[in-house]
Design a protein around this motif. Structure first.
Motif: not given
Ligand SMILES: *[C@@H]1O[C@H](CO)[C@@H](O)[C@H](O)[C@H]1NC(C)=O
Ligand SMILES: CC(=O)N[C@H]1CO[C@H](CO)[C@@H](O)[C@@H]1O
Length: 360
Positions: A125-127, A131-136, A240-243, A143-144
């Motif tokens: 998931y981290e990768v 790669l998809s450029g999400k600030v997450d 804050v952005n949702a996860s 996150p929950l």
């Protein structure tokens, strides 16, 4: 002899061609990864800073190095003449981090069997997020998890069901922000995503029936630990952005995060010079600076336990000093502000400690 030489040479040539084929096959993959990282260059930089911060905090953070204030027992006689706030602590639901690293309610054996697959899943998931450029992130400001969301959903249903006896009516009115409630209250949260989502989900009915109410994010409530799950991903003052989990399964949370949260106190991640002791003291100052009589806080287990250890009298053997609150656990108590010479001291009155939901 020549034949032996030829035979010996075969494996080497074979290995060489294998390596060549693998390299050819992998090259598009590496090019793809590089392209993704360059395409999202600003995000890649952010992600690299998060990795750097992770190591920085692991080695240099002194979050747990602080002394508790002197024995609170000395101030008990001053409580009747002092001002007080009712404080409610709400522990967040399970996070992705704990899904990977802590057994939680799972059996030890099940947890051990699932650990390596769980670790692979989280890295995958981290990768993907990188790669998809999400600030997450799975780990950073964890996150929950799905399970965590369901735990807080249960808390929300408990609060909206109402009390089973009339003696509890006042507590439910207070938490639900009911119109007839004699006490005023404010919803607050740590600046970490799992705590804020817990307040958004747990108090969704209250937020829906009080459309002008805002959740106040206060950085003093940020968890006491040097692990990356306790570092804030949200830049100062930003919403804050949702996860990715919430975006998929709980899209109705983003409008709340965007327009119902007051981020003016959020000055960013806890600084390296901060520690749990200074943040807890700053929380007390913040709580008494509020005009409301009750402060409801979404927060974290180590922080809450540290607070009980620091502000209950030394003689108190209350369970909150030994055990952590459970996920979704909701505990209420009175905090007093006592004058001492030129300064102020804060003391919890143990007699007022009350488990509303879950407990320890
Ligand atoms: C939230 O998402 C928007 C749109 O993708 C982005 O511009 C913004 O920087 C993000 N904010 C945070 C705090 O990550
Ligand atoms: C992110 C999170 O939930 N962290 C908690 C995981 O569980 C451990 C042990 O129960 C706590 O110490 C963390 O705070």
């Amino acid at each position: 002899m020549a034949i032996i030489g030829t035979i010996m040479a075969v494996p080497a040539i074979f290995a060489f061609y294998c390596a060549w084929v693998v390299a050819m096959l992998l090259r598009p993959f590496f090019v793809f990864v590089l392209a993704c990282l360059l395409w999202n260059a600003p995000f890649t930089m952010l992600k690299m800073r998060m990795v750097a911060d992770t190591f920085l905090y692991m080695f240099l953070c002194k979050d747990k190095k602080f002394k508790n204030p002197s024995d609170r027992g000395a101030f008990l006689s001053s409580l009747p003449s002092s001002s007080k706030k009712t404080i409610v602590f709400v522990r967040h639901g399970e996070s992705c981090w704990n899904d990977t690293f802590n057994a939680g309610e799972r059996k030890k054996l099940d947890f051990i069997k699932g650990f390596i697959p769980g670790l692979i899943k989280s890295f995958y998931y981290e990768v993907y997020l990188a790669l998809s450029g999400k600030v997450d992130s799975w780990f950073y400001d964890s996150p929950l998890s799905h399970y965590g969301i369901s735990q807080i959903d249960a808390l929300a249903r408990y609060l909206s069901k109402g009390p089973s006896s009339s003696s509890e009516q006042e507590v439910f009115d207070l938490l639900n922000g009911s119109p007839g409630c004699p006490k005023t209250s404010v919803l607050c949260s740590s600046n970490l995503r799992r705590a804020l989502s817990t307040v958004c989900i747990g108090f969704r009915d209250r937020l829906a029936s009080n459309p002008d109410e805002k959740i106040v994010v206060h950085p003093s409530l940020q968890e006491i630990s040097r692990n990356p799950d306790t570092l804030s991903i949200t830049p100062p003052g930003q919403q804050v952005n949702a996860s990715w989990i919430e975006k998929a399964s709980l899209p109705q949370i983003q409008p709340i995060l965007t327009s119902r949260v007051d981020m003016t106190h959020h000055i960013g991640n806890k600084p390296l010079s901060s520690n749990g002791g200074t943040r807890m003291a700053s929380f007390c100052t913040f709580a008494f600076s509020r005009p409301e009589e009750c402060v409801i806080c979404g927060g974290h287990s180590l922080w809450f336990r540290s607070f009980f250890r620091a502000y209950l009298p030394e003689a108190s053997g209350h369970i909150s000093k030994k055990k952590k609150m459970v996920n979704g656990g909701t505990v209420m108590f009175d905090l007093y502000k006592v004058k001492n010479g030129g300064g102020w001291e804060y003391v919890i009155d143990e007699k007022t400690m009350k488990v509303v939901y879950g407990g320890f």
